[in-house]
Design an enzyme around this catalytic site. Structure first.
Site, PDB file in Angstrom:
ATOM      1  N   TYR A  67      16.322  -2.534 -11.928  1.00 12.39           N
ATOM      2  CA  TYR A  67      15.249  -1.592 -12.591  1.00 12.39           C
ATOM      3  C   TYR A  67      15.910  -0.915 -13.579  1.00 12.39           C
ATOM      4  O   TYR A  67      15.640   0.351 -14.007  1.00 12.39           O
ATOM      5  CB  TYR A  67      14.613  -0.854 -11.729  1.00 12.39           C
ATOM      6  CG  TYR A  67      14.183  -1.694 -10.835  1.00 12.39           C
ATOM      7  CD1 TYR A  67      12.754  -2.673 -10.638  1.00 12.39           C
ATOM      8  CD2 TYR A  67      14.543  -1.620  -9.219  1.00 12.39           C
ATOM      9  CE1 TYR A  67      12.555  -3.479  -9.786  1.00 12.39           C
ATOM     10  CE2 TYR A  67      14.079  -2.498  -8.049  1.00 12.39           C
ATOM     11  CZ  TYR A  67      12.885  -3.254  -8.421  1.00 12.39           C
ATOM     12  OH  TYR A  67      12.659  -3.927  -7.500  1.00 12.39           O
TER      13      TYR A  67
ATOM     14  N   GLY B 269      12.642  -4.343  -0.740  1.00 10.20           N
ATOM     15  CA  GLY B 269      12.490  -2.755  -0.580  1.00 10.20           C
ATOM     16  C   GLY B 269      13.922  -2.237   0.081  1.00 10.20           C
ATOM     17  O   GLY B 269      13.792  -0.968   0.577  1.00 10.20           O
TER      18      GLY B 269
ATOM     19  N   GLU C 171      12.695 -10.978   0.376  1.00 11.76           N
ATOM     20  CA  GLU C 171      12.611 -10.560  -0.891  1.00 11.76           C
ATOM     21  C   GLU C 171      13.400  -9.514  -1.737  1.00 11.76           C
ATOM     22  O   GLU C 171      12.944  -8.510  -2.153  1.00 11.76           O
ATOM     23  CB  GLU C 171      11.264 -10.416  -1.487  1.00 11.76           C
ATOM     24  CG  GLU C 171      10.376 -11.657  -1.145  1.00 11.76           C
ATOM     25  CD  GLU C 171       8.830 -11.179  -1.173  1.00 11.76           C
ATOM     26  OE1 GLU C 171       8.555 -10.177  -1.780  1.00 11.76           O
ATOM     27  OE2 GLU C 171       8.026 -12.305  -1.293  1.00 11.76           O
TER      28      GLU C 171
ATOM     29  N   ARG D  33      14.955   5.151 -14.776  1.00 17.89           N
ATOM     30  CA  ARG D  33      15.020   5.484 -13.549  1.00 17.89           C
ATOM     31  C   ARG D  33      14.959   7.068 -13.220  1.00 17.89           C
ATOM     32  O   ARG D  33      14.126   7.806 -12.474  1.00 17.89           O
ATOM     33  CB  ARG D  33      15.916   4.929 -12.581  1.00 17.89           C
ATOM     34  CG  ARG D  33      15.500   3.205 -12.572  1.00 17.89           C
ATOM     35  CD  ARG D  33      16.533   2.559 -11.264  1.00 17.89           C
ATOM     36  NE  ARG D  33      16.152   2.907 -10.149  1.00 17.89           N
ATOM     37  CZ  ARG D  33      16.701   3.700  -9.378  1.00 17.89           C
ATOM     38  NH1 ARG D  33      17.772   4.468  -9.467  1.00 17.89           N
ATOM     39  NH2 ARG D  33      15.848   3.900  -8.014  1.00 17.89           N
TER      40      ARG D  33
ATOM     41  N   CYS E 295      13.255  11.943 -28.248  1.00 17.84           N
ATOM     42  CA  CYS E 295      12.642  12.993 -28.633  1.00 17.84           C
ATOM     43  C   CYS E 295      11.667  13.416 -27.233  1.00 17.84           C
ATOM     44  O   CYS E 295      10.568  13.224 -27.310  1.00 17.84           O
ATOM     45  CB  CYS E 295      11.703  12.846 -29.536  1.00 17.84           C
ATOM     46  SG  CYS E 295      12.743  12.374 -31.130  1.00 17.84           S
ATOM     47  N   GLU E 296      12.038  13.486 -26.033  1.00 21.24           N
ATOM     48  CA  GLU E 296      11.355  13.898 -24.991  1.00 21.24           C
ATOM     49  C   GLU E 296      12.130  14.587 -23.887  1.00 21.24           C
ATOM     50  O   GLU E 296      13.430  14.360 -23.744  1.00 21.24           O
ATOM     51  CB  GLU E 296      11.088  12.524 -24.036  1.00 21.24           C
ATOM     52  CG  GLU E 296      10.321  11.424 -24.703  1.00 21.24           C
ATOM     53  CD  GLU E 296       8.653  11.440 -24.529  1.00 21.24           C
ATOM     54  OE1 GLU E 296       8.505  12.413 -23.711  1.00 21.24           O
ATOM     55  OE2 GLU E 296       7.939  10.639 -25.331  1.00 21.24           O
TER      56      GLU E 296
HETATM   57  C1  LIG Z   1       9.444  -5.211  -6.250  1.00 19.26           C
HETATM   58  C2  LIG Z   1       9.376  -6.132  -4.971  1.00 19.26           C
HETATM   59  C3  LIG Z   1      10.158  -6.595  -4.280  1.00 19.26           C
HETATM   60  C4  LIG Z   1      11.924  -6.122  -4.472  1.00 19.26           C
HETATM   61  O1  LIG Z   1      11.806  -4.916  -4.271  1.00 19.26           O
HETATM   62  P1  LIG Z   1      13.454  -4.271  -4.172  1.00 19.26           P
HETATM   63  O2  LIG Z   1      13.043  -2.764  -3.810  1.00 19.26           O
HETATM   64  O3  LIG Z   1      14.109  -4.189  -5.389  1.00 19.26           O
HETATM   65  O4  LIG Z   1      14.165  -4.753  -2.971  1.00 19.26           O
HETATM   66  C5  LIG Z   1      10.237  -7.624  -3.365  1.00 19.26           C
HETATM   67  N1  LIG Z   1       8.917  -8.041  -3.189  1.00 19.26           N
HETATM   68  C6  LIG Z   1       7.911  -7.669  -3.917  1.00 19.26           C
HETATM   69  C7  LIG Z   1       6.501  -8.143  -3.680  1.00 19.26           C
HETATM   70  C8  LIG Z   1       8.057  -6.794  -4.755  1.00 19.26           C
HETATM   71  O5  LIG Z   1       6.936  -6.341  -5.619  1.00 19.26           O
END
Ligand SMILES: *Cc1c(COP(=O)(O)O)cnc(C)c1O
Length: 425
Positions: free
Chosen positions: A384, A239, A273, A312, A355-356
């Site tokens: 994404y 995140g 992550e 997005r 078509c949206e």
């Molecule tokens: C989506 C997700 C991430 C990665 O999120 P980013 O915003 O791309 O860094 C990491 N861990 C989990 C469990 C996720 O669902």
């Protein structure tokens, strides 16, 4: 930060001209820069080097196996959220011990595949899921480790669809319930519950929610340890912001400056992550202007990419900087920001062919004037982007291209019409 730059008036990915890719591969296509993704990964690895840290790149952001291979070779592990992503990681030659597996709805087939693969940790989302993993581990006679996903009830102040760490979220269990889960399940002989997982949601633009979540979680870890549980690892999830608008997101070093001091000397391995903070800036979507159109005061550029290729803007109201691949010299050093006020720009909507009404990439956006046949780069599209693409409107999936220095290769062929219907025969 990325290696997509204008050399005089033409856009390059590293040392490859985007025009040459457009001519040889066609549009729409995704173009990734190897140097950019590696630099983002290395910056994160370096920022947390003081702690025993494993970066587990989140495959759902962009899962092309050729990209996973590059990241694996640079020491990355992987965060997977499905059996399909586990398969992709294996295909890329990932070190299975560096795989963490999250997701609220793991099926028996997926769990057994992950047990057999020997992944590092299951990230547990509920008591029932944990019970099921224990049952399957016993049945398969395979031991594994697990982290309990705890919901620290902090708000990363991002879009509501990508906020996952609040109390009323479907993910994880709250801090009060966590102790009971450890008490009930820690002693089962097959699944060693020895870690805590947090993931607050995606696209947070400040460091505070992470610090707040850690400060709420450390007392829990201390309590669990006092109760005799071994807690060896904290997984901070992903995140971390990517730079969609120049200067907007904290850097890896900024995040680490807040996070590392809180975890120093706590005898915890750290897993991160990151998804988009590694890959978002490393990709652009290349598209061609098909037509120009004017309706009342509104000007449109209709392009050959649609919301099926990059959803997005439509799904999250996400901002992507868009700029022509060939521009007059004076427009080639523009800051990639949402608000531009420069002479000679025109305000247009960049829209797709689907078509949206929601099929747009930008509205009332200031851009140098473009005409049919011009190429546009949609920046910061690596995360994404392709992973969320679909065949909506029976549009074949776009090609993916990887640039490495002065060379490029197609790492995923454009889907053919035949491919698109093959499973229906
Ligand atoms: C989506 C997700 C991430 C990665 O999120 P980013 O915003 O791309 O860094 C990491 N861990 C989990 C469990 C996720 O669902």
């Amino acid at each position: 930060m990325d290696y997509f730059n204008y050399k005089s008036s033409k856009l390059f990915a590293e040392d490859v001209s985007i025009d040459s890719i457009a001519q040889q591969v066609g549009t729409p296509c995704y173009i990734y820069s190897k140097a950019t993704m590696l630099e983002h990964l290395r910056k994160i690895q370096a920022a947390y080097a003081e702690l025993d840290t494993t970066v587990c790149y989140s495959i759902k952001a962009c899962g092309n196996t050729n990209i996973l291979k590059i990241l694996a070779q640079a020491g990355s592990g992987f965060d997977v959220v499905s059996g399909g992503e586990l398969f992709r990681a294996a295909e890329a030659g990932a070190d299975m011990k560096k795989i963490v597996y999250a997701g609220v709805g793991k099926t028996d087939v997926e769990i057994i595949a992950a047990l057999k693969a020997g992944i590092g940790y299951f990230n547990i989302e509920s008591e029932e899921e944990l019970e099921n993993i224990i049952r399957l581990a016993k049945q398969q006679n395979i031991k594994t480790k697990a982290a309990l996903r705890v919901n620290p009830d902090v708000d990363p102040k991002t879009h509501k669809y990508i906020t996952t760490g609040k109390k009323e979220s479907k993910f994880g269990v709250d801090i009060e319930r966590a102790q009971k889960v450890f008490a009930d399940f820690a002693d089962n002989g097959f699944v060693e519950l020895c870690a805590i997982h947090l993931h607050l949601g995606s696209g947070g633009k400040t460091i505070d929610p992470y610090c707040e979540a850690i400060k709420k979680t450390l007392p829990l870890i201390e309590t669990l340890r006092k109760q005799g549980h071994k807690i060896e690892m904290l997984d901070l999830g992903g995140g971390y912001g990517a730079d969609y608008e120049t200067g907007y997101a904290p850097s890896a070093a900024d995040y680490a400056a807040g996070i590392v001091p809180l975890l120093k000397g706590k005898d915890l391995k750290l897993i991160l992550e990151p998804g988009k903070s590694i890959i978002a800036n490393a990709g652009i979507m290349l598209t061609k202007v098909l037509y120009r159109k004017q309706s009342g005061q509104k000007k449109f550029a209709i392009v050959d990419a649609g919301m099926n290729d990059l959803i997005r803007p439509c799904l999250y109201q996400a901002f992507h900087f868009i700029w022509p691949v060939s521009v007059e010299e004076k427009f080639s050093h523009i800051k990639r920001t949402e608000k531009l006020d420069i002479n000679g720009l025109e305000f247009i909507d960049v829209v797709g062919p689907i078509c949206e009404g929601s099929d747009f990439f930008a509205q009332d956006r200031a851009m140098p004037p473009v005409k049919g046949g011009d190429y546009l780069a949609i920046f910061t599209a690596g995360a994404y982007g392709f992973t969320m693409a679909s065949n909506y409107n029976a549009r074949p999936l776009a090609a993916e291209v990887l640039v490495d220095g002065g060379e490029f290769s197609v790492i995923r062929k454009r889907q053919s019409l035949e491919d698109m219907v093959a499973l229906e025969r």
